[in-house]
Design an enzyme around this catalytic site. Structure first.
Site, PDB file in Angstrom:
ATOM      1  N   ASN A  11       0.873  -1.169   0.000  1.00  0.00           N
ATOM      2  CA  ASN A  11       0.000   0.000   0.000  1.00  0.00           C
ATOM      3  C   ASN A  11       0.913   1.222   0.000  1.00  0.00           C
ATOM      4  OD1 ASN A  11      -1.765   2.066   0.503  1.00  0.00           O
ATOM      5  ND2 ASN A  11      -2.385   1.376   2.547  1.00  0.00           N
ATOM      6  N   LYS A  13       0.170   4.286  -0.219  1.00  0.00           N
ATOM      7  CA  LYS A  13      -0.456   5.450   0.423  1.00  0.00           C
ATOM      8  C   LYS A  13      -0.243   6.700  -0.449  1.00  0.00           C
ATOM      9  CE  LYS A  13      -0.082   3.050   4.790  1.00  0.00           C
ATOM     10  NZ  LYS A  13       0.088   3.095   6.228  1.00  0.00           N
ATOM     11  N   HIS A  97      -9.476   1.099   5.164  1.00  0.00           N
ATOM     12  CA  HIS A  97      -8.171   1.250   5.819  1.00  0.00           C
ATOM     13  C   HIS A  97      -8.336   2.153   7.043  1.00  0.00           C
ATOM     14  CE1 HIS A  97      -4.005   2.280   6.572  1.00  0.00           C
ATOM     15  NE2 HIS A  97      -3.683   1.223   5.843  1.00  0.00           N
ATOM     16  N   GLU A  99      -6.631   4.468   8.128  1.00  0.00           N
ATOM     17  CA  GLU A  99      -6.387   5.890   7.866  1.00  0.00           C
ATOM     18  C   GLU A  99      -7.628   6.547   7.258  1.00  0.00           C
ATOM     19  OE1 GLU A  99      -2.735   5.325   5.714  1.00  0.00           O
ATOM     20  OE2 GLU A  99      -1.776   4.675   7.576  1.00  0.00           O
ATOM     21  N   GLU A 168      -5.093  -5.145  10.337  1.00  0.00           N
ATOM     22  CA  GLU A 168      -4.056  -4.152  10.581  1.00  0.00           C
ATOM     23  C   GLU A 168      -4.344  -3.445  11.908  1.00  0.00           C
ATOM     24  OE1 GLU A 168      -2.099  -2.866   6.670  1.00  0.00           O
ATOM     25  OE2 GLU A 168      -3.901  -1.667   6.861  1.00  0.00           O
ATOM     26  N   GLY A 174       2.806   1.964  10.813  1.00  0.00           N
ATOM     27  CA  GLY A 174       3.765   3.068  10.699  1.00  0.00           C
ATOM     28  C   GLY A 174       4.497   3.393  11.987  1.00  0.00           C
ATOM     29  N   SER A 211       3.781  -2.482  10.203  1.00  0.00           N
ATOM     30  CA  SER A 211       5.239  -2.546  10.417  1.00  0.00           C
ATOM     31  C   SER A 211       5.853  -3.887  10.004  1.00  0.00           C
ATOM     32  CB  SER A 211       5.579  -2.203  11.871  1.00  0.00           C
ATOM     33  OG  SER A 211       5.169  -0.884  12.175  1.00  0.00           O
TER      34      SER A 211
END
Ligand code: 13P
Length: 256
Positions: A11, A13, A97, A99, A168, A174, A211
């Site tokens: 991904n 992003k 996702h 985010e 996730e 991250g 990660s």
């Protein structure tokens, strides 16, 4: 029903220029030809997704987009529809996702609508689920993920073949703080049980994301019900991503 090949997906992003994206897509195409035992998939930004898909057409590399709207067309300034993605040659989509949930206020109802719309137009969906650190500390990780999986309710039998799940944990994205293989395995088992209970999702792969790197992928890949990875930061570096794919492919093959 036999499961499909494991998936290792990047991904990207909101990163990379057009030139960088296409160069990386080219590297990933070679990787996908080299390692046939896993599906190699990338999710570039919208502006290059069509070009990357065209570059990859006829190769084993799968190309997707990171989001879509739940309507086919209409007055939704700034949005992209599943129909437009299909028209552009894109065949895969990330939905839900964290985010998107965190920064753009996407809730379970909207996410469920997006999943249905994407499947209706023939996109293969990777539905992302995962708990925050607060939810984990409160002992609610399993319950949160089970609720997020309700986005799969009411999906028609045939369309179920086009669904993968990415677990996730938000606290691992991250941050450099990966879930331990045991933590991942526990939630992946729960997701598998939920998918089995919903029926028709037997071929859905359950990817881990958060990660993932070349030095921790082996232990994660060896766990039962870990059927692949969704990788952010480490997927932006061709060599590191290739290392993850090569290392994990060996572990996945040994597990079958
Ligand atoms: P990182 O691999 O950078 O933690 O990101 C994971 C992710 O969000 C993939 O969708």
């Amino acid at each position: 029903m036999a499961r499909l090949r494991p998936v290792i997906a990047g991904n990207w992003k909101m990163n990379l220029t057009r030139e960088e994206s296409l160069a990386l897509a080219g590297q990933c195409m070679k990787l996908a030809e080299e390692i046939r035992s896993v599906s190699v998939r990338v999710f570039p930004g919208y502006l290059v997704a069509a070009e990357a898909a065209s570059l990859a057409s006829g190769s084993s590399l799968e190309v997707g987009a990171q989001n879509c709207h739940n309507e086919s067309s209409g007055a939704y300034t700034g949005e992209v529809s599943p129909a437009q993605l299909i028209d552009a040659g894109v065949r895969h989509i990330l939905i839900g996702h964290s985010e998107r949930r965190q920064h753009f206020g996407e809730g379970d109802t909207l996410i469920a609508a997006k999943v249905k719309a994407a499947l209706k137009h023939g996109l293969n969906v990777t539905l992302c689920v995962g708990e925050t650190i607060g939810e984990r500390d409160a002992g609610k990780a399993g319950a949160v993920v089970a609720t997020q999986l309700k986005a799969l309710d009411g999906i028609e039998q045939d369309a179920r073949l086009g669904v993968d799940i990415a677990y996730e944990p938000v606290w691992a994205i991250g941050t450099g703080r990966t879930a331990t293989p045991e933590q991942a395995a526990e939630i992946h088992s729960l997701i598998r049980a939920e998918l089995d209970a919903k029926r028709g999702f037997a071929v859905s792969r359950i990817l881990y994301g958060g990660s993932v790197k070349s030095d921790n992928c082996e232990a994660l890949a060896s766990k039962k019900h870990v059927d692949g990875f969704l990788i952010g930061g480490a997927s932006l570096k061709g060599e590191e991503f290739a290392k993850i794919v090569r290392t994990s492919a060996v572990v996945f093959a040994a597990k079958q």
